[in-house]
Motif scaffolding. Sequence first.
Motif, PDB file in Angstrom:
ATOM      1  N   SER A 205     -31.868  66.475 -34.874  1.00  0.00           N
ATOM      2  CA  SER A 205     -30.539  67.072 -34.750  1.00  0.00           C
ATOM      3  C   SER A 205     -30.387  67.877 -33.459  1.00  0.00           C
ATOM      4  CB  SER A 205     -30.256  67.997 -35.946  1.00  0.00           C
ATOM      5  OG  SER A 205     -31.200  69.053 -35.998  1.00  0.00           O
ATOM      6  N   ALA A 206     -31.497  68.139 -32.775  1.00  0.00           N
ATOM      7  CA  ALA A 206     -31.472  68.960 -31.565  1.00  0.00           C
ATOM      8  C   ALA A 206     -31.509  68.080 -30.318  1.00  0.00           C
ATOM      9  CB  ALA A 206     -32.649  69.930 -31.575  1.00  0.00           C
ATOM     10  N   GLY A 207     -31.673  68.727 -29.160  1.00  0.00           N
ATOM     11  CA  GLY A 207     -31.829  67.980 -27.919  1.00  0.00           C
ATOM     12  C   GLY A 207     -30.533  67.472 -27.327  1.00  0.00           C
ATOM     13  N   ARG A 208     -29.428  68.163 -27.617  1.00  0.00           N
ATOM     14  CA  ARG A 208     -28.120  67.793 -27.043  1.00  0.00           C
ATOM     15  C   ARG A 208     -27.847  66.295 -27.237  1.00  0.00           C
ATOM     16  NH1 ARG A 208     -27.956  68.804 -21.222  1.00  0.00           N
ATOM     17  NH2 ARG A 208     -30.151  68.192 -21.282  1.00  0.00           N
TER      18      ARG A 208
ATOM     19  N   THR B 286     -34.409  60.684 -23.860  1.00  0.00           N
ATOM     20  CA  THR B 286     -35.085  59.658 -24.647  1.00  0.00           C
ATOM     21  C   THR B 286     -34.081  58.941 -25.533  1.00  0.00           C
ATOM     22  OG1 THR B 286     -37.238  60.766 -24.672  1.00  0.00           O
ATOM     23  CG2 THR B 286     -36.766  59.287 -26.507  1.00  0.00           C
ATOM     24  N   VAL B 287     -34.190  57.624 -25.598  1.00  0.00           N
ATOM     25  CA  VAL B 287     -33.282  56.825 -26.419  1.00  0.00           C
ATOM     26  C   VAL B 287     -33.722  56.870 -27.880  1.00  0.00           C
ATOM     27  CG1 VAL B 287     -32.410  54.496 -26.882  1.00  0.00           C
ATOM     28  CG2 VAL B 287     -32.695  55.278 -24.527  1.00  0.00           C
ATOM     29  N   LEU B 288     -32.818  57.314 -28.761  1.00  0.00           N
ATOM     30  CA  LEU B 288     -33.056  57.269 -30.202  1.00  0.00           C
ATOM     31  C   LEU B 288     -32.530  55.975 -30.808  1.00  0.00           C
ATOM     32  CD1 LEU B 288     -32.093  60.930 -31.259  1.00  0.00           C
ATOM     33  CD2 LEU B 288     -34.377  60.019 -30.807  1.00  0.00           C
ATOM     34  N   HIS B 289     -31.365  55.526 -30.331  1.00  0.00           N
ATOM     35  CA  HIS B 289     -30.741  54.316 -30.870  1.00  0.00           C
ATOM     36  C   HIS B 289     -30.086  53.528 -29.738  1.00  0.00           C
ATOM     37  CE1 HIS B 289     -31.137  55.916 -34.938  1.00  0.00           C
ATOM     38  NE2 HIS B 289     -30.567  57.031 -34.518  1.00  0.00           N
TER      39      HIS B 289
ATOM     40  N   THR C 266     -35.916  64.693 -23.936  1.00  0.00           N
ATOM     41  CA  THR C 266     -37.272  64.193 -24.157  1.00  0.00           C
ATOM     42  C   THR C 266     -38.211  65.282 -24.655  1.00  0.00           C
ATOM     43  OG1 THR C 266     -36.995  62.471 -22.481  1.00  0.00           O
ATOM     44  CG2 THR C 266     -39.249  63.093 -23.036  1.00  0.00           C
ATOM     45  N   THR C 267     -38.095  66.490 -24.103  1.00  0.00           N
ATOM     46  CA  THR C 267     -38.989  67.579 -24.503  1.00  0.00           C
ATOM     47  C   THR C 267     -38.854  67.891 -25.988  1.00  0.00           C
ATOM     48  OG1 THR C 267     -38.877  68.546 -22.285  1.00  0.00           O
ATOM     49  CG2 THR C 267     -39.611  69.983 -24.069  1.00  0.00           C
TER      50      THR C 267
END
Length: 377
Positions: A107-110, A149-152, A188-189
């Motif tokens: 839910s985080a990471g903008r 980072t790509v989630l979907h 990514t972090t």
Amino acid sequence: MSALDHNQAPKTRPMSGKRTALVASLDIGTSKIACMIARLTPCPPSEALGGRSHAVELIGYSQIQSRGVKAGAVVDLAECEQAVRQAVAAAEDMAKVRVESVLLSVSAGRLQGQLIEAAADIKGGAVTSADVSRVTSAGMHHATGEGRTVLHALPISYSLDGVKGVRDAKGMVARQFGVDMNVVTADTTVVKNLMLVVERCHLNVEAMAASPYVAGLSVLTDDEADLGAAVVEMGAGTTTIATYSGGRFMHASGFALGGQHITMDLARGLSACIADAERIKTLYGTVLTGGSDAHELMSVPSAGDDELDVPQVVSHATIANIVRPRAEEIFEMVRDRLADSPFAAEPKARVVLSGGASQLTGILELATRILNRPVRT
């Protein structure tokens, strides 16, 4: 720790429709950490939810207070690891199984969704699975910025020789094949540190999913997803948004503002300790004020350690006047993000609220007024 594959989060592997399997999901949130373990059993399409091949039997679950997490991101590795171990162990004890890998929500990471168009020439005449993968990978690479980072990377529709709106292009003939897709990315972090916590618990991260996407799969009806709807997941440290249209996940976004900020506002405004402020929000939190609210009084313990401190007496109207401005700020930010998404083209589409902060009294009326759309929880 396993490295991210070309700035892509782990993805689920296709599962045989004839195979029984165990699956564990983990949600590392700002206020709570939840773990669920389920058994997936193949079943006829008529007995499963639409688009699913398996029935789901919940066999273990747990929910504990979160530690070491702020705004959905890890801020204390050791504390968060201990909390995750506790949550997973409790779910395992209930299910009487041991899990080796988990599906992890983020839910985080903008969180940010981006509509990408990609196309390529078809060498063999007919579109194959390899063509779909090749074009999707090219579009995904284009959408991945520095430190993201790509989630979907979820296809929305396909095109054949410039003709758009094709739902399934495999096997169809064309000279050029294209795909419109929603690419959802996160910092990514944040993703790496969430994975690190899980792997320090001797668990593999089988796949990662954006929490608003998961919420949409959970709470939207098929008609809402087809006609167009937005899911606003109101968590403790973050608020995340997913929009759907034509049954497809179209867009995602999020910001670090949520129910915990309302709790902190109450603690400051009432000079109360955070635990008391959380209890007041849960029991009496409202964004509405009426004629009798000024006369309905309650006692609030002082935040100090001195037992001789006299509790202060406050009205329900005072509580509402503290809660409402922060709730208004959250919905104004939601409104601005919806205006910058494909959802803006559907002015009458519904908004569905979920998450703990959506339980505040009067939140539906406030959201309807600010978003100028039909809203339900």
